[in-house]
Scaffold this motif. Structure first.
Motif, PDB file in Angstrom:
ATOM      1  N   ASN A  95     -25.808 -44.149  25.529  1.00 25.16           N
ATOM      2  CA  ASN A  95     -25.394 -43.034  24.655  1.00 25.16           C
ATOM      3  C   ASN A  95     -24.274 -43.436  23.695  1.00 25.16           C
ATOM      4  N   ALA A 135     -29.301 -40.695   6.220  1.00 23.69           N
ATOM      5  CA  ALA A 135     -30.101 -39.635   6.835  1.00 23.69           C
ATOM      6  C   ALA A 135     -29.725 -38.278   6.264  1.00 23.69           C
ATOM      7  N   SER A 139     -31.197 -33.873  10.199  1.00 22.27           N
ATOM      8  CA  SER A 139     -32.321 -34.664  10.708  1.00 22.27           C
ATOM      9  C   SER A 139     -31.943 -35.322  12.031  1.00 22.27           C
ATOM     10  N   GLY A 140     -32.932 -35.911  12.684  1.00 21.34           N
ATOM     11  CA  GLY A 140     -32.689 -36.567  13.965  1.00 21.34           C
ATOM     12  C   GLY A 140     -31.810 -37.793  13.858  1.00 21.34           C
ATOM     13  N   ASN A 141     -31.635 -38.332  12.629  1.00 21.02           N
ATOM     14  CA  ASN A 141     -30.807 -39.515  12.424  1.00 21.02           C
ATOM     15  C   ASN A 141     -29.421 -39.172  11.892  1.00 21.02           C
ATOM     16  N   VAL A 143     -25.669 -36.986  12.463  1.00 22.22           N
ATOM     17  CA  VAL A 143     -24.775 -36.380  13.450  1.00 22.22           C
ATOM     18  C   VAL A 143     -23.605 -35.766  12.699  1.00 22.22           C
ATOM     19  N   SER A 152     -21.719 -34.856   7.671  1.00 26.42           N
ATOM     20  CA  SER A 152     -22.908 -35.432   8.284  1.00 26.42           C
ATOM     21  C   SER A 152     -22.846 -36.952   8.216  1.00 26.42           C
ATOM     22  N   SER A 154     -24.675 -40.772   9.390  1.00 24.97           N
ATOM     23  CA  SER A 154     -26.042 -41.284   9.480  1.00 24.97           C
ATOM     24  C   SER A 154     -26.139 -42.467  10.431  1.00 24.97           C
ATOM     25  N   SER A 155     -27.263 -42.558  11.117  1.00 21.04           N
ATOM     26  CA  SER A 155     -27.485 -43.697  12.006  1.00 21.04           C
ATOM     27  C   SER A 155     -27.932 -44.940  11.248  1.00 21.04           C
ATOM     28  N   TYR A 181     -20.342 -43.239  17.900  1.00 18.83           N
ATOM     29  CA  TYR A 181     -20.893 -42.167  18.724  1.00 18.83           C
ATOM     30  C   TYR A 181     -20.800 -42.618  20.171  1.00 18.83           C
ATOM     31  N   GLU A 184     -21.917 -38.332  23.096  1.00 19.17           N
ATOM     32  CA  GLU A 184     -21.860 -37.043  22.411  1.00 19.17           C
ATOM     33  C   GLU A 184     -20.503 -36.752  21.765  1.00 19.17           C
TER      34      GLU A 184
END
Length: 202
Positions: A95, A135, A139-141, A143, A152, A154-155, A181, A184
């Motif tokens: 994680n 991202a 979106s899923g990418n 955080v 926001s 991006s991954s 990250y 969480e």
């Protein structure tokens, strides 16, 4: 009768000019699409031992040859090439991940050769040389980082060289602002500071 003749001549010239323009565009070689994915290794636990705001370049490895520091590691790109900064290939715990935020470019200081500390207007730079993509929020990418007004993160970070008119080699230092990250929780920001050369179009 002279007026219609002049009008026809002008229209003919315009059509001829447009035809030449179309031919030139059609004969241009398409940019070669090359994706460069740096082999990024981040020692995340060591990063987290440093306070936010730290330069973590020495803790990041881009897969450069032995003996070359990350701060001296230089990516070489040219028109049509894309660089993808993705998740580290090792150094991550469960994680954990790296999140990409802002990007800044610096030119060499004319008064201090070898020192890249002159900020480049990123709007001009992106408009003439680079297209940056991250991202999309939600979106899923992506955080959200509550510590930065729910910005926001991006991954991944993509840079594509889209400039077509550079006739000389351009060298920059660039700073990638990242957050970590960790189970969480978002911790940051930190700075990675390597080099980039944009090759001339010739």
């Amino acid at each position: 009768m002279k007026k219609p003749i002049y009008t026809l001549i002008i229209l003919s010239l315009l059509l001829t000019a447009c035809s030449f323009g179309d031919d030139d565009g059609g004969n241009q070689e398409l940019p070669f699409e090359v994706t460069i994915i740096p082999d990024i290794t981040v020692q995340v636990d060591e990063v987290l031992n440093r306070p936010p705001g730290s330069d973590i370049t020495d803790l990041v490895d881009f897969g450069q040859p032995s003996g070359v520091s990350t701060s001296d590691f230089t990516l070489e790109v040219q028109f049509g090439q894309r660089i993808i900064f993705d998740q580290p290939t090792s150094g991550l715990g469960l994680n954990q991940g790296i999140l990409y935020s802002r990007l800044a470019f610096f030119e060499e200081n004319p008064a201090d050769p070898g020192v890249f500390d002159v900020p480049v207007d990123t709007l001009d730079l992106y408009g003439s040389l680079f297209d940056k993509s991250v991202a999309d929020p939600g979106s899923g990418n992506a955080v959200e980082f509550p510590g930065d007004n729910n910005r926001s993160l991006s991954s991944f970070l993509n840079l594509e060289v889209i400039g077509q008119d550079n006739t000389e080699e351009l060298e920059y230092k660039y700073e990638i602002e990242v957050a970590i990250y960790d189970d969480e929780t978002v911790v940051g920001y930190y700075v990675i500071d390597p080099k980039l050369i944009v090759r001339a179009n010739n």
